[in-house]
Scaffold this motif. Structure first.
Motif, mmCIF file in Angstrom:
data_model
loop_
_atom_site.group_PDB
_atom_site.id
_atom_site.type_symbol
_atom_site.label_atom_id
_atom_site.label_comp_id
_atom_site.label_asym_id
_atom_site.label_seq_id
_atom_site.Cartn_x
_atom_site.Cartn_y
_atom_site.Cartn_z
ATOM 1 N N LYS A 156 43.009 14.983 -12.796
ATOM 2 C CA LYS A 156 41.796 14.421 -12.197
ATOM 3 C C LYS A 156 41.670 14.943 -10.773
ATOM 4 C CE LYS A 156 41.857 10.082 -14.829
ATOM 5 N NZ LYS A 156 41.968 8.599 -14.752
ATOM 6 N N TYR B 222 39.364 14.400 -7.384
ATOM 7 C CA TYR B 222 38.407 13.493 -6.731
ATOM 8 C C TYR B 222 37.853 14.146 -5.474
ATOM 9 C CZ TYR B 222 36.667 9.625 -3.892
ATOM 10 O OH TYR B 222 35.894 8.823 -3.109
ATOM 11 N N ASN B 223 36.547 14.111 -5.339
ATOM 12 C CA ASN B 223 35.856 14.652 -4.172
ATOM 13 C C ASN B 223 35.487 13.510 -3.226
ATOM 14 O OD1 ASN B 223 34.140 15.813 -2.304
ATOM 15 N ND2 ASN B 223 32.725 16.692 -3.809
ATOM 16 N N ILE C 224 33.237 19.822 -8.481
ATOM 17 C CA ILE C 224 33.316 18.364 -8.352
ATOM 18 C C ILE C 224 32.091 17.880 -7.585
ATOM 19 C CG2 ILE C 224 34.832 16.430 -7.805
ATOM 20 C CD1 ILE C 224 37.031 18.502 -7.226
ATOM 21 N N ASN D 131 31.432 12.802 -4.060
ATOM 22 C CA ASN D 131 32.051 11.496 -4.335
ATOM 23 C C ASN D 131 32.355 11.303 -5.825
ATOM 24 O OD1 ASN D 131 29.786 10.639 -1.900
ATOM 25 N ND2 ASN D 131 31.968 10.330 -1.555
ATOM 26 N N ILE E 196 34.376 12.683 -9.673
ATOM 27 C CA ILE E 196 35.659 13.080 -10.254
ATOM 28 C C ILE E 196 35.400 14.078 -11.384
ATOM 29 C CG2 ILE E 196 37.601 12.311 -11.686
ATOM 30 C CD1 ILE E 196 37.690 9.770 -10.057
#
Length: 367
Positions: free
Chosen positions: A167, A169-170, A200, A203, A205
């Motif tokens: 995963k 995440y941004n 990504i 905000n 994933i």
């Protein structure tokens, strides 16, 4: 360039079996960033059977992370070396001979404050030809690369089925892009490694289920995974390598995600598995080849083996403790690793002989 007689000699002698360089000026000062187009000729500096160029970057602080890219344009092959001077001795940070690929990329962390020295030559005797050399801060070269030591799609002992999810995440309000680079176990990272892009949303994933199979559909195996951003912003990484059960359940272990500053020298130690477990060792190397002196002690503290091994740079090496030591270790012993050349991070993965459930344990630095 001015220097004392002793310091000048130290700068001009490369840590190798060759004779002293005849380069009278001592080399060229580089700033950061720099880009150089060079030409090695029979009139270049000469050391033994190598014509070469020497560069220096002074006034660096320890911990600064730099990226070097050297590409042969008409040189037949490459010898690229980065050193610093400690107590009047030349110490290698990076030393690479490349006979086939056109480009060497070296990400290094400055080990001590002061000056580093860069040596560019052909890898074979009396080679001449052109090359380019660039140096930049690692953050400006495309963000901090993060490394997941191992991902895989593998059938294990006892019917276990290992899988890996990823995963990304941004945490920002802009899209992050980059690539995932897969390097086979026991091999150094190269420009030819398989890679796949990631994207990504702000905000958001991006999730890769069974990420090894995404890169290699229909093929089983395991690899070290590098997460390389295109820009200066890196995503937050969550990795889970687990035993997949027939009913869809998971027994999970999650390797540590590493950045260049995570790799260590010196002594690291970990406790081996308990009774009824088999233990794998992972050696995750930094940007140069690594030499480790191992010590195995049983639960009472008695030392039984201390082999020395060398491991290729930019790679993940997986081996059983039995293969490493040449003997079957008892439960609850300890394994000590003294990283004497290069830098590495080390981990153990004890696996239960009955359930085939594994876990991930990082070695700890010895004070």
């Amino acid at each position: 360039m001015k220097a004392s007689g002793v310091a000048l000699i130290a700068l001009l002698v490369v840590a190798s079996a060759y004779a002293q360089s005849n380069c009278p000026s001592g080399g060229t000062i580089l700033s950061i960033p720099s880009s150089v187009t060079g030409q090695i000729t029979i009139g270049s500096c000469k050391q033994g059977s190598e014509y070469h160029d020497i560069y220096h970057i002074p006034n660096l602080l320890s911990g600064r992370q730099l990226r070097f890219v050297v590409t042969k344009t008409s040189l037949p092959d490459l010898h690229f070396e980065i050193t610093y001077v400690a107590n009047l001795n030349i110490v290698d940070i990076y030393n690479k001979y490349e006979f086939s690929k056109s480009t060497i990329t070296a990400d290094i962390e400055v080990p001590v404050s002061g000056q580093i020295n860069i040596f560019v030559a052909g890898a074979t005797s009396f080679s001449t030809g052109g090359y380019t050399l660039s140096v930049s801060d690692l953050s400006a070269a495309g963000g901090a690369k993060q490394i997941v030591p191992i991902v895989g799609h593998v059938a294990g002992v006892g019917g276990s089925a290992f899988r890996s999810d990823l995963k990304l995440y941004n945490p920002t309000s802009s899209t992050i892009t980059g690539r995932l680079v897969f390097t086979n176990r026991g091999q150094s990272e190269t420009q030819q490694d398989t890679s796949i892009p990631y994207n990504i949303p702000p905000n958001g994933i991006t999730f890769f289920q069974d990420v090894y199979a995404v890169a290699f559909p229909g093929v089983g195996g395991a690899a070290r995974l590098s997460i390389v951003p295109d820009g200066s912003t890196a995503p937050i990484v969550d990795s889970s390598t687990y035993t997949a059960l027939s009913d869809g359940g998971e027994l999970a272990q999650s390797p540590t995600v590493l950045t260049p500053a995570s790799f260590m020298t010196g002594v690291q130690v970990a406790a081996l598995g308990k009774g009824g477990e088999r233990t794998n060792v992972f050696v995750i190397t930094g940007s140069q080849d690594v030499t480790i002196y191992w010590k195995y002690r049983d639960a009472t503290g008695v030392q039984h083996a201390a082999p020395a091994q060398t491991y290729a740079h930019d790679a993940t090496h997986q081996l059983s403790v039995s293969d490493l030591l040449g003997l079957t270790p008892g439960p609850n012993g300890s394994l000590e690793a003294n990283v004497v050349i290069g830098s590495a991070r080390l981990a153990l993965s004890p696996v239960n002989n009955v359930s085939n459930q594994g876990r991930w344990l990082d070695f700890q630095r010895v004070p």
